[in-house]
Design a protein around this motif. Structure first.
Motif, PDB file in Angstrom:
ATOM      1  N   ALA A 202       2.545 -13.430 -45.263  1.00 55.18           N
ATOM      2  CA  ALA A 202       1.027 -14.807 -45.475  1.00 55.18           C
ATOM      3  C   ALA A 202       0.503 -14.185 -44.163  1.00 55.18           C
ATOM      4  N   VAL A 203      -0.789 -14.881 -43.930  1.00 48.18           N
ATOM      5  CA  VAL A 203      -1.927 -13.334 -43.414  1.00 48.18           C
ATOM      6  C   VAL A 203      -2.273 -14.787 -42.337  1.00 48.18           C
ATOM      7  N   ARG A 204      -3.156 -14.894 -41.465  1.00 47.49           N
ATOM      8  CA  ARG A 204      -4.280 -15.107 -40.542  1.00 47.49           C
ATOM      9  C   ARG A 204      -5.963 -14.554 -40.427  1.00 47.49           C
ATOM     10  N   PHE A 205      -6.803 -15.782 -40.272  1.00 45.35           N
ATOM     11  CA  PHE A 205      -7.793 -14.173 -40.151  1.00 45.35           C
ATOM     12  C   PHE A 205      -8.463 -14.968 -38.700  1.00 45.35           C
ATOM     13  N   GLY A 206      -9.545 -14.596 -38.201  1.00 43.41           N
ATOM     14  CA  GLY A 206     -10.657 -14.271 -37.206  1.00 43.41           C
ATOM     15  C   GLY A 206     -10.943 -16.250 -37.634  1.00 43.41           C
ATOM     16  N   THR A 207     -11.776 -16.502 -36.392  1.00 40.24           N
ATOM     17  CA  THR A 207     -12.175 -17.836 -36.075  1.00 40.24           C
ATOM     18  C   THR A 207     -13.497 -18.314 -36.870  1.00 40.24           C
ATOM     19  N   GLU A 208     -14.376 -18.551 -36.593  1.00 37.39           N
ATOM     20  CA  GLU A 208     -16.168 -18.888 -37.330  1.00 37.39           C
ATOM     21  C   GLU A 208     -16.831 -17.873 -36.611  1.00 37.39           C
ATOM     22  N   SER A 209     -16.190 -17.349 -34.801  1.00 40.96           N
ATOM     23  CA  SER A 209     -17.001 -16.903 -34.154  1.00 40.96           C
ATOM     24  C   SER A 209     -16.490 -15.092 -34.319  1.00 40.96           C
ATOM     25  N   THR A 210     -14.690 -15.657 -34.605  1.00 40.93           N
ATOM     26  CA  THR A 210     -14.958 -13.501 -34.838  1.00 40.93           C
ATOM     27  C   THR A 210     -14.302 -13.390 -36.240  1.00 40.93           C
ATOM     28  N   PRO A 211     -15.186 -13.350 -37.169  1.00 45.53           N
ATOM     29  CA  PRO A 211     -14.321 -13.034 -38.397  1.00 45.53           C
ATOM     30  C   PRO A 211     -13.689 -12.673 -39.012  1.00 45.53           C
ATOM     31  N   THR A 212     -13.292 -12.289 -40.012  1.00 42.15           N
ATOM     32  CA  THR A 212     -12.756 -10.755 -40.789  1.00 42.15           C
ATOM     33  C   THR A 212     -13.939 -10.693 -41.526  1.00 42.15           C
ATOM     34  N   ARG A 213     -13.872  -9.400 -41.725  1.00 42.48           N
ATOM     35  CA  ARG A 213     -14.803  -8.344 -42.507  1.00 42.48           C
ATOM     36  C   ARG A 213     -13.941  -8.555 -44.167  1.00 42.48           C
ATOM     37  N   GLU A 214     -15.442  -8.820 -44.315  1.00 44.73           N
ATOM     38  CA  GLU A 214     -15.028  -8.495 -46.153  1.00 44.73           C
ATOM     39  C   GLU A 214     -15.146  -7.605 -47.441  1.00 44.73           C
ATOM     40  N   GLY A 215     -14.939  -6.908 -47.850  1.00 46.91           N
ATOM     41  CA  GLY A 215     -14.963  -5.965 -48.355  1.00 46.91           C
ATOM     42  C   GLY A 215     -14.029  -4.725 -48.699  1.00 46.91           C
ATOM     43  N   VAL A 216     -14.717  -3.438 -49.352  1.00 48.63           N
ATOM     44  CA  VAL A 216     -13.490  -2.599 -49.604  1.00 48.63           C
ATOM     45  C   VAL A 216     -13.390  -1.616 -48.427  1.00 48.63           C
ATOM     46  N   PHE A 217     -12.172  -1.342 -48.006  1.00 49.59           N
ATOM     47  CA  PHE A 217     -11.830  -0.339 -46.628  1.00 49.59           C
ATOM     48  C   PHE A 217     -10.768   0.111 -46.422  1.00 49.59           C
ATOM     49  N   HIS A 218     -10.334   1.398 -46.450  1.00 51.64           N
ATOM     50  CA  HIS A 218      -9.386   2.278 -45.770  1.00 51.64           C
ATOM     51  C   HIS A 218      -8.863   2.535 -44.432  1.00 51.64           C
ATOM     52  N   VAL A 219      -7.580   2.083 -44.854  1.00 54.28           N
ATOM     53  CA  VAL A 219      -6.316   2.652 -42.988  1.00 54.28           C
ATOM     54  C   VAL A 219      -6.752   4.175 -42.776  1.00 54.28           C
ATOM     55  N   TYR A 220      -7.606   4.057 -40.724  1.00 50.70           N
ATOM     56  CA  TYR A 220      -8.053   5.136 -40.913  1.00 50.70           C
ATOM     57  C   TYR A 220      -6.526   5.838 -39.288  1.00 50.70           C
ATOM     58  N   TRP A 221      -6.217   4.425 -39.026  1.00 53.14           N
ATOM     59  CA  TRP A 221      -5.433   4.232 -38.124  1.00 53.14           C
ATOM     60  C   TRP A 221      -4.240   3.594 -37.943  1.00 53.14           C
ATOM     61  N   LYS A 222      -2.938   4.439 -37.476  1.00 52.65           N
ATOM     62  CA  LYS A 222      -2.188   3.204 -37.051  1.00 52.65           C
ATOM     63  C   LYS A 222      -1.337   3.503 -36.024  1.00 52.65           C
TER      64      LYS A 222
END
Length: 291
Positions: A202-222
């Motif tokens: 289960a996960v939680r996302f950003g609020t309306e003022s700071t939303p989580t971006r949608e799309g295709v990405f890649h992990v660039y740093w751990k």
């Protein structure tokens, strides 16, 4: 007939009557002034009652009705105990709805988790006691009907306030390669390898003022023990995929569920699960965030 002759006839008649009735005749010295017997016992007008042998004991009186114990067949059977629907150790959607309804009446403050744990048992026991029901901590049919009458059907987000919602079908972009496939609709993250789901959290996302971006990405740093330089909050097991947005463990999500929100990151509340995921996901693996 001369007087002596009549007297003899009367005495003869009396003697015959006495013989028939079983009576006795007084001797001649007990005669009246006319020479007749004075104590002749005549038979009673009522017939003699049935004889009872002298040795028979007196009949016992019947016991009072209240002192007679009822027979087993005359005792009404006790009402059967109501059927138990859920108890400690059970899990499933029914338990999740129970927990959501208990939250509505302020008897439970955690969850819903879908697992009947000690907190749920105590909440049910308190609810029962307040309404005069046996405090068993088990949800039987009587307890459930009382709770239904006091609450409304919980909404989708009420049922999955702490996560656990079934994941939807994966996005087509998640079916090839190594992918963190994240659904905003079901608030779940699938870790997928070549179209196969390895794990789901289960996960939680950003609020309306700071939303989580949608799309295709890649992990660039751990960063295993990361701390946000902007908000000065811990971000353990962070896997960055878009600017400052990352998948990471959230103490706030673990404590408050969906009552809060992130600043755009994808929060995970299961620390053990995110620790395993951190070890399996590599830099360069794909991240898909979709509805």
């Amino acid at each position: 007939m001369s007087i002596p002759g009549r007297l003899v006839a009367v005495l003869a008649s009396a003697t015959a009557l006495a013989g028939l009735c079983g009576c006795t005749v007084q001797p001649p010295d007990a005669e009246g002034k006319h020479g007749l017997p004075v104590h002749i016992r005549l038979p009673s007008s009522r017939g003699p009652g049935p004889a009872r042998p002298p040795s028979d004991p007196p009949a016992a009186s019947a016991p009072a009705a209240s002192s007679v114990p009822p027979s087993a067949s005359s005792v009404p059977p006790s009402a059967p105990a109501p059927r138990v629907l859920w108890s400690r150790g059970d899990s499933g959607p029914g338990v999740r709805e129970l927990q959501a309804r208990l939250r509505q009446v302020d008897w439970l403050f955690d969850g819903p988790t879908g697992s009947y744990d000690d907190l749920t048992e105590r909440a049910v026991s308190g609810f029962q006691g307040k309404r005069g029901l046996p405090r068993t901590g088990r949800t039987d049919m009587v307890t459930w009907q009382r709770l239904l009458a006091m609450t409304r059907p919980p909404g989708k987000w009420e049922l999955y306030l702490m996560g656990g919602q079934p994941a939807d079908a994966p996005d087509p972009r998640c079916l090839t390669g190594r992918v963190l496939c994240i659904s905003k609709t079901t608030r779940t993250l699938r870790w997928m390898v070549d179209g196969r789901t390895v794990s789901t959290v289960a996960v939680r996302f950003g609020t309306e003022s700071t939303p989580t971006r949608e799309g295709v990405f890649h992990v660039y740093w751990k960063s295993r023990h990361h701390v946000s330089t902007l908000y000065h909050s811990p971000m353990p097991y962070a896997m960055f995929f878009s600017g400052g947005q990352a998948v990471h463990y959230s103490y706030d999500f673990a404590a408050r569920g969906y009552a809060g929100g992130s600043h755009g990151c994808v929060n995970v509340r299961d620390e053990a699960a995110i620790a395993r995921l951190f070890d399996e996901v590599g830099v360069g693996d794909k991240v898909v965030v979709h509805w």
